[in-house]
Design a protein around this motif. Structure first.
Motif: not given
Length: 332
Positions: A187-190, A268-273
């Protein structure tokens, strides 16, 4: 009569009474920060010995956080007594507590956890020489992950086409990692941005000379000598902040226009990886003649992590042999 004999056993734990040495270990040493109902935890084991290395049972151990992040990390219990007998996962002379991460990440040096016992002054980097253990002294280090320190882009090796075959679609990804190579929290926002850093002349699918974007200060307006400014571009070079003398074609327009670089999603948002996927869509007429700078930024603990890459737009092999692409629209 042997049949009537009975036997019993008694275990006796011998413990010293005077603590002189204390060590602490954390497991694991890298944990995620706590998000919602999910908490990152580490088990703390403190060992108390006397001056000759014998374990000390029943000694109170005080656990403390030396450099908290302010995100609400905790230790429970704060005071624990060393075991007087082996059992429940503890050896004689060991005390256990649990460290729970807060909502903020640590730096790469981690959070320092200290264990103290009455009568023992804190001495960092103490080694219990002669024992079957080497400790790190009175402090243990725990890294709370989630601090994005690097970002890397990936791109597919093949292009797609949009619905009416007027634009290429390049599948891409950005990977966000912390200082220990662990993925940033899901969920980190990029934030993404695209800039046509350079353009090229050329005909018949053959690239000619390449020059930096005329808009040297990247303000989307022509200033001073920017119109017609020509500085030779080499792949990976940084955009100069000051335009050289205007020696090229002057047409009162920025060369190249931002639209030739196509589009990417703004966020975009990151997944668990730690991975976020997206598409870069650009006009077929921009292929070969446009070099773009793709930049990603993310905000972590009030500071910004930045990653970027530069590459020239490619084309489908079926558009190159034979050449079906228009000549470069740019004039030297």
């Amino acid at each position: 009569n042997p049949a009537n004999q009975t036997s019993d056993t008694l275990s006796v734990a011998m413990t010293s009474a005077t603590p002189a040495l204390i060590s602490i270990q954390a497991s694991p040493t890298i944990i995620p920060k706590s998000l919602g109902a999910s908490s990152g935890t580490s088990t703390l084991i403190a060992t108390v010995n006397d001056a000759t290395g014998n374990p000390v049972g029943g000694a109170p151990v005080f656990f403390s956080i030396i450099n908290p992040t302010g995100g609400g990390e905790t230790i429970s219990p704060v005071i624990a007594y060393t075991a007087s007998t082996s059992g429940n996962g503890l050896k004689l002379g060991e005390a256990k507590a649990t460290f729970t991460a807060g909502s903020l990440s640590s730096d790469t040096n981690g959070i320092q956890i200290r264990a103290q016992a009455l009568g023992i002054l804190p001495v960092v980097a103490t080694e219990l020489k002669g024992l079957n253990a080497t400790t790190s002294g009175n402090d243990a280090s725990i890294v709370i992950g989630g601090t994005a320190t690097s970002m890397a882009f990936g791109q597919a090796t093949s292009l797609g086409l949009n619905s009416n075959s007027t634009a290429y679609v390049l599948p891409m990804s950005v990977t966000v990692a912390d200082g220990n190579g662990n993925p940033a929290p899901a969920g980190t926002l990029v934030n993404l941005s695209l800039w046509p850093i350079a353009w090229s002349t050329g005909t018949n699918c053959t690239v000619g000379a390449s020059y930096f974007n005329e808009d040297y200060n990247e303000d989307s307006a022509l200033n001073g000598t920017e119109d017609g400014a020509r500085a030779v571009y080499t792949l990976g070079a940084s955009q100069p902040s000051i335009a050289p003398a205007s020696t090229g074609n002057k047409d009162a327009l920025i060369t190249p226009a931002n639209s030739v670089s196509g589009t990417v999603p703004s966020t975009v948002t990151t997944d668990a990886t730690g991975l976020a996927v997206f598409n870069l869509t650009y006009p077929i007429s921009s292929a070969l003649w446009t070099v773009v700078r793709l930049r990603a930024t993310t905000l972590v603990q009030g500071s910004e992590a930045i990653g970027q890459t530069q590459f020239r737009f490619g084309a489908l092999s079926t558009d190159l042999t034979p050449c079906r692409l228009p000549d470069s629209p740019h004039k030297p």
